[in-house]
Design a protein around this motif. Structure first.
Motif, PDB file in Angstrom:
ATOM      1  N   SER A 196       0.820  -1.216   0.000  1.00 21.56           N
ATOM      2  CA  SER A 196       0.000   0.000   0.000  1.00 21.56           C
ATOM      3  C   SER A 196       0.852   1.264   0.000  1.00 21.56           C
ATOM      4  N   GLN A 197       2.013   1.212   0.618  1.00 22.42           N
ATOM      5  CA  GLN A 197       2.897   2.379   0.599  1.00 22.42           C
ATOM      6  C   GLN A 197       3.326   2.697  -0.833  1.00 22.42           C
ATOM      7  N   ALA A 198       3.600   1.677  -1.639  1.00 20.03           N
ATOM      8  CA  ALA A 198       3.997   1.902  -3.037  1.00 20.03           C
ATOM      9  C   ALA A 198       2.849   2.521  -3.820  1.00 20.03           C
ATOM     10  N   MET A 199       1.630   2.031  -3.609  1.00 19.29           N
ATOM     11  CA  MET A 199       0.479   2.599  -4.315  1.00 19.29           C
ATOM     12  C   MET A 199       0.234   4.042  -3.862  1.00 19.29           C
TER      13      MET A 199
ATOM     14  N   SER B  40       3.105   6.301  -5.155  1.00 18.42           N
ATOM     15  CA  SER B  40       3.115   6.421  -6.612  1.00 18.42           C
ATOM     16  C   SER B  40       2.063   7.396  -7.124  1.00 18.42           C
ATOM     17  N   TYR B  41       0.904   7.423  -6.455  1.00 15.45           N
ATOM     18  CA  TYR B  41      -0.229   8.211  -6.953  1.00 15.45           C
ATOM     19  C   TYR B  41      -0.636   9.344  -6.029  1.00 15.45           C
ATOM     20  N   CYS B  42       0.204   9.665  -5.063  1.00 13.65           N
ATOM     21  CA  CYS B  42      -0.056  10.753  -4.120  1.00 13.65           C
ATOM     22  C   CYS B  42      -1.404  10.553  -3.413  1.00 13.65           C
ATOM     23  N   LEU B  43      -1.575   9.357  -2.833  1.00 13.95           N
ATOM     24  CA  LEU B  43      -2.799   9.009  -2.121  1.00 13.95           C
ATOM     25  C   LEU B  43      -2.539   8.952  -0.621  1.00 13.95           C
ATOM     26  N   ASP B  44      -3.588   9.118   0.148  1.00 14.88           N
ATOM     27  CA  ASP B  44      -3.513   8.907   1.583  1.00 14.88           C
ATOM     28  C   ASP B  44      -3.466   7.393   1.808  1.00 14.88           C
TER      29      ASP B  44
ATOM     30  N   TRP C 224      -6.290   4.446   1.131  1.00 15.37           N
ATOM     31  CA  TRP C 224      -6.043   3.344   0.196  1.00 15.37           C
ATOM     32  C   TRP C 224      -6.258   2.001   0.896  1.00 15.37           C
ATOM     33  N   ASP C 225      -5.663   1.850   2.077  1.00 12.66           N
ATOM     34  CA  ASP C 225      -5.815   0.605   2.832  1.00 12.66           C
ATOM     35  C   ASP C 225      -7.292   0.305   3.097  1.00 12.66           C
ATOM     36  N   GLY C 226      -8.057   1.329   3.447  1.00 17.33           N
ATOM     37  CA  GLY C 226      -9.492   1.137   3.691  1.00 17.33           C
ATOM     38  C   GLY C 226     -10.241   0.768   2.425  1.00 17.33           C
ATOM     39  N   ALA C 227      -9.870   1.399   1.316  1.00 15.69           N
ATOM     40  CA  ALA C 227     -10.574   1.139   0.053  1.00 15.69           C
ATOM     41  C   ALA C 227     -10.373  -0.282  -0.430  1.00 15.69           C
ATOM     42  N   ILE C 228      -9.214  -0.868  -0.199  1.00 14.09           N
ATOM     43  CA  ILE C 228      -8.955  -2.221  -0.695  1.00 14.09           C
ATOM     44  C   ILE C 228      -9.055  -3.288   0.395  1.00 14.09           C
ATOM     45  N   SER C 229      -9.468  -2.925   1.592  1.00  9.66           N
ATOM     46  CA  SER C 229      -9.463  -3.870   2.722  1.00  9.66           C
ATOM     47  C   SER C 229     -10.323  -5.110   2.493  1.00  9.66           C
TER      48      SER C 229
END
Length: 174
Positions: free
Chosen positions: A119-122, A125-129, A133-138
């Motif tokens: 998740s850190q790479a994603m 890479s895309y300037c996301l929180d 991100w972790d919540g969106a793909i959990s």
């Protein structure tokens, strides 16, 4: 197999050993069920509609154009090797036959890219929180293949048809 109405049967060289480098997926889908976004790095794919109908969508990696092909019984969609794509049934009792020019088509699925890339790479890479991100793909905890998952509780939308191109007389690669 997702359930009794949504499943895929694979036939490769072991089952069709006299046909050389040919393999097939026999796909059965209900309306609004997806073969999740994926890529075949070693095979081109021909999707033949036996019954029902499906929207076959892919991204041309050369032009970055999104191509939507709606196919009905007796029609095909050709997906060149290496094109990111997915299929969604637009009617109940859709039956598709996917034919590949490889004895065992390899696939990289979107669910695996999303859940296995750190998740850190994603986020970086895309300037996301990263927490968002972790919540969106959990809820993505395994390869999906036929989606949405059975426990999905949100209201499904009809497949987008942003651009329809007739399946005949078209070249999608250079």
């Amino acid at each position: 197999m997702k359930d009794q109405a949504n499943y895929i049967t694979a036939l490769g060289r072991d089952q069709m050993n006299t046909l050389g480098n040919l393999s097939m997926l026999d796909i059965f889908l209900s309306a609004n069920q997806y073969v999740e976004p994926h890529i075949h790095q070693n095979a081109s794919e021909l999707v033949y509609c036996i019954s029902g109908s499906a929207l076959v969508t892919f991204i041309n990696p050369f032009s970055k154009q999104v191509i939507n092909l709606e196919i009905f019984p007796g029609q095909t969609a050709n997906i060149p090797q290496g094109f990111w794509h997915y299929e969604v049934a637009t009617q109940d009792h859709t039956h598709l036959l996917a034919i590949f020019d490889a004895p065992y088509p390899q696939a990289i699925y979107g669910s695996d890219i999303l859940r296995l890339t750190p998740s850190q790479a994603m986020a970086n890479s895309y300037c996301l929180d990263q927490r968002m991100w972790d919540g969106a793909i959990s809820s993505i905890n395994q390869t999906v293949i036929i989606g949405p998952p059975a426990d999905c509780s949100r209201q499904l939308k009809q497949p987008a048809q942003s651009r329809y191109i007739p399946f005949s007389n078209q070249r999608f690669y250079s």
